[in-house]
Write a protein that holds these residues in place. Structure first.
Motif, PDB file in Angstrom:
ATOM      1  N   THR A   1       0.802  -2.037  -0.344  1.00 54.73           N
ATOM      2  CA  THR A   1       0.195  -0.068  -0.106  1.00 54.73           C
ATOM      3  C   THR A   1       1.092   1.469  -0.579  1.00 54.73           C
ATOM      4  OG1 THR A   1      -1.737  -0.912   1.067  1.00 54.73           O
ATOM      5  CG2 THR A   1      -1.379   1.159   1.065  1.00 54.73           C
ATOM      6  N   LEU A   2       2.195   1.116   0.858  1.00 48.26           N
ATOM      7  CA  LEU A   2       2.905   2.515   0.929  1.00 48.26           C
ATOM      8  C   LEU A   2       3.576   2.132  -0.237  1.00 48.26           C
ATOM      9  CD1 LEU A   2       4.149   2.160   5.007  1.00 48.26           C
ATOM     10  CD2 LEU A   2       2.566   3.780   3.412  1.00 48.26           C
ATOM     11  N   TRP A   3       3.699   1.434  -1.240  1.00 47.16           N
ATOM     12  CA  TRP A   3       4.844   1.760  -2.292  1.00 47.16           C
ATOM     13  C   TRP A   3       4.356   1.247  -3.564  1.00 47.16           C
ATOM     14  CZ3 TRP A   3       8.009  -3.411  -4.508  1.00 47.16           C
ATOM     15  CH2 TRP A   3       8.674  -2.801  -5.220  1.00 47.16           C
ATOM     16  N   ARG A   4       3.066   1.102  -3.617  1.00 46.24           N
ATOM     17  CA  ARG A   4       2.341   0.983  -4.868  1.00 46.24           C
ATOM     18  C   ARG A   4       0.650   1.682  -5.022  1.00 46.24           C
ATOM     19  NH1 ARG A   4       4.141  -2.568  -9.340  1.00 46.24           N
ATOM     20  NH2 ARG A   4       2.509  -3.050  -9.854  1.00 46.24           N
ATOM     21  N   GLY A   5       0.885   1.376  -4.057  1.00 50.82           N
ATOM     22  CA  GLY A   5      -0.499   2.422  -3.610  1.00 50.82           C
ATOM     23  C   GLY A   5      -1.657   1.665  -3.287  1.00 50.82           C
ATOM     24  N   PRO A   6      -2.901   2.054  -3.257  1.00 53.50           N
ATOM     25  CA  PRO A   6      -4.225   1.075  -2.712  1.00 53.50           C
ATOM     26  C   PRO A   6      -3.896   0.148  -3.437  1.00 53.50           C
ATOM     27  CG  PRO A   6      -4.769   3.667  -3.801  1.00 53.50           C
ATOM     28  CD  PRO A   6      -3.288   2.962  -3.749  1.00 53.50           C
ATOM     29  N   VAL A   7      -4.816  -0.923  -2.928  1.00 54.01           N
ATOM     30  CA  VAL A   7      -4.699  -2.041  -3.323  1.00 54.01           C
ATOM     31  C   VAL A   7      -6.627  -2.805  -3.398  1.00 54.01           C
ATOM     32  CG1 VAL A   7      -4.255  -5.009  -3.024  1.00 54.01           C
ATOM     33  CG2 VAL A   7      -2.899  -2.770  -2.235  1.00 54.01           C
ATOM     34  N   ARG A   8      -7.141  -3.569  -4.579  1.00 52.66           N
ATOM     35  CA  ARG A   8      -8.238  -3.843  -4.540  1.00 52.66           C
ATOM     36  C   ARG A   8      -8.853  -4.364  -3.119  1.00 52.66           C
ATOM     37  NH1 ARG A   8      -7.448  -5.738 -10.256  1.00 52.66           N
ATOM     38  NH2 ARG A   8      -5.907  -5.949  -9.689  1.00 52.66           N
ATOM     39  N   ALA A   9     -10.226  -4.394  -3.123  1.00 52.81           N
ATOM     40  CA  ALA A   9     -11.037  -4.746  -1.937  1.00 52.81           C
ATOM     41  C   ALA A   9     -10.373  -6.205  -1.347  1.00 52.81           C
ATOM     42  CB  ALA A   9     -12.027  -3.821  -2.034  1.00 52.81           C
ATOM     43  N   ASN A  10     -11.024  -6.851  -2.653  1.00 53.32           N
ATOM     44  CA  ASN A  10     -11.291  -8.797  -2.290  1.00 53.32           C
ATOM     45  C   ASN A  10      -9.787  -9.143  -1.807  1.00 53.32           C
ATOM     46  OD1 ASN A  10     -13.529  -8.862  -2.614  1.00 53.32           O
ATOM     47  ND2 ASN A  10     -13.459  -9.119  -4.806  1.00 53.32           N
ATOM     48  N   TRP A  11      -8.280  -8.468  -2.903  1.00 51.28           N
ATOM     49  CA  TRP A  11      -7.305  -8.708  -2.256  1.00 51.28           C
ATOM     50  C   TRP A  11      -6.155  -8.606  -1.672  1.00 51.28           C
ATOM     51  CZ3 TRP A  11      -4.819 -11.657  -6.279  1.00 51.28           C
ATOM     52  CH2 TRP A  11      -5.913 -12.015  -7.389  1.00 51.28           C
ATOM     53  N   ARG A  12      -7.025  -7.711  -0.485  1.00 47.39           N
ATOM     54  CA  ARG A  12      -6.756  -6.673   0.770  1.00 47.39           C
ATOM     55  C   ARG A  12      -7.044  -8.145   1.533  1.00 47.39           C
ATOM     56  NH1 ARG A  12      -9.468  -1.356   2.068  1.00 47.39           N
ATOM     57  NH2 ARG A  12     -10.123  -1.501  -0.397  1.00 47.39           N
TER      58      ARG A  12
END
Length: 470
Positions: free
Chosen positions: A413-424
């Motif tokens: 999250t800090l490196w590439r930005g937001p992660v999609r909900a299901n993958w989180r």
């Protein structure tokens, strides 16, 4: 002998009264949840560095590391770079990014930051999963701290272990419930300083007592043991490499510790991070090097000790005057309390803040937070009394469960930005579940499978689920 014991007890009692006084003072500065959980985001460099360091180290750093050095001999040297790796990752990579991003999101907890803004598709599920992971892991983690506190009080005061566990736990619960994050941070700072002083004083005296570094290292070189076995406790090169890599996995778990990274979110000024970084890493070098040396010296000075995790206390009472021995016992308790208080706060926030979807109700929420602190504390006391386990193994299990659940997702999250909900959701759930499953299976050298498989699985899921990958 009686006079010496009275001096030790008096020193210990005065120290505990000081902690309770800090809790009372901090209660006067705690008016809402931002104060209770993050100290109003007003921590300076020294307080942030020492409180984060002390809360990350726990009883494991003093009792566990010295006990491992006592039991393992030379292979314990690998614990030093393994733990320092985590400090470098946290302070160079995580701290500056999380400081800014948590403010942008107005997040009070790590779980809330990972869950995303209000209205995000995965927010509620992440809040619930994160809370469940924290409550499960911290109950075991805090139980280990209370168990260590009980051992220390029992040894110092010559009382029953059950009574000792209740005394130690009650003190921690009292000042955390009074002052929340302010109390935890200020007491952790005091305790971090005391731990560092102890990690210099006692190892130096022990080293002199055994005849210097030459005599200490000579005692570690046992005839007839291969080089690989001497350095790794393993019979083959492949197993030896696995042992070293497995221990390095301990350091990779630092970004996933909510009770540590919340100090980065609480710092007042981003410009203070370089100074805090120097203080924290210097502190870690002192603590872990000192405890490894102490355990090695203990193999000579108290060779018949049955429980290696009692080496620090045994050497303190053997080598130091009563007042200094009392301070050293207080240092052991410092390591315990500085972790338990922070973990109780995070556990409270996971219920009264995260499960409320980040909604704040000031006084009502504060009362709920204090109630959660008490409930988790009672559960941990019962676990410590009725299901005791080695401090080293119990702490590492809880540490790894948190690391795999939160660390990979935070890094991506800090490196590439937001992660999609299901993958989180998949990353957090799989990291935690795999840690629990692998913990039940047969050990590998350095527990390399338990350290890496959950982390890599969660990291891969978070990577592929990041919005940049779509």
């Amino acid at each position: 002998m009686l006079r010496a014991m009275n001096i030790l007890i008096l020193t210990l009692v005065l120290y505990q009264l000081l902690l309770l006084s800090i809790g009372w003072w901090a209660s006067r500065r705690t008016s809402d949840n931002e104060d209770f959980y993050l100290g109003g985001r007003k921590l300076g460099a020294a307080v942030a560095a020492l409180s984060a360091s002390a809360s990350s180290s726990s009883a494991w750093s003093l009792l566990g590391v010295s006990g491992a050095a006592y039991a393992w001999g030379l292979p314990a040297v690998w614990l030093i770079p393994s733990t320092l790796l985590g400090f470098f990752i946290n302070w160079y990579w995580i701290a500056p990014r999380l400081w800014k991003r948590s403010r942008d999101h107005n997040a009070l907890t790590l779980t809330e930051f990972l869950a995303g803004p209000v209205g995000d598709a995965g927010r509620i599920s992440i809040m619930r999963i994160g809370s469940a992971v924290i409550l499960f892991s911290f109950t075991f983690y805090v139980a280990a701290q209370f168990q260590a506190a009980g051992h220390t009080f029992a040894s110092a005061l010559d009382i029953e272990p059950v009574t000792a566990i209740v005394i130690g736990a009650t003190i921690v619960l009292a000042y955390v419930m009074l002052g929340g994050f302010w109390a935890a941070s200020i007491t952790d700072t005091l305790q971090g300083v005391l731990m560092a002083l102890s990690a210099v004083l006692l190892p130096v005296i022990a080293l002199i007592s055994v005849g210097g570094p030459g005599a200490m290292f000579a005692s570690l070189n046992v005839d007839g043991i291969s080089t690989i076995n001497l350095w790794t406790r393993q019979e083959s090169l492949a197993a030896g490499i696995g042992f070293v890599i497995g221990l390095a996995g301990i350091g990779l778990g630092y970004p996933g510790q909510p009770h540590v990274v919340n100090r980065f979110m609480a710092m007042e000024d981003q410009k203070a991070i370089p100074m805090a970084r120097m203080i924290a890493i210097g502190w870690a070098v002192i603590i872990y090097t000192g405890m490894v040396i102490l355990g090695w010296c203990g193999r000579i000075l108290v060779a018949s000790l049955g429980d290696g995790e009692q080496a620090l206390f045994a050497l303190a009472t053997l080598l130091l005057p009563s007042v200094l021995a009392g301070i050293m016992v207080s240092a052991i308790l410092s390591a315990i309390m500085s972790t338990a208080d922070s973990q109780l706060l995070v556990a409270a926030s996971s219920v009264s803040h995260d499960l409320r979807n980040g909604r704040t109700a000031t006084r009502e929420s504060l009362r709920q937070s204090r109630g959660v602190v008490l409930s988790i504390g009672i559960a941990a006391i019962l676990l410590a009394i009725f299901f005791p386990e080695a401090i080293f193994s119990r702490v590492l299990f809880a540490w790894q469960a948190l690391a795999a659940a939160f660390g990979p997702l935070l890094i991506i999250t800090l490196w590439r930005g937001p992660v999609r909900a299901n993958w989180r959701i998949a990353a957090m759930s799989s990291g935690f579940a795999l840690t629990v499953i692998l913990n039940w299976m047969a050990d590998t050298p350095g527990d390399v499978a338990e350290r890496y498989v959950p982390l890599l699985a969660a990291l891969g899921l978070a990577w592929w689920g990041s919005e940049k990958a779509s």
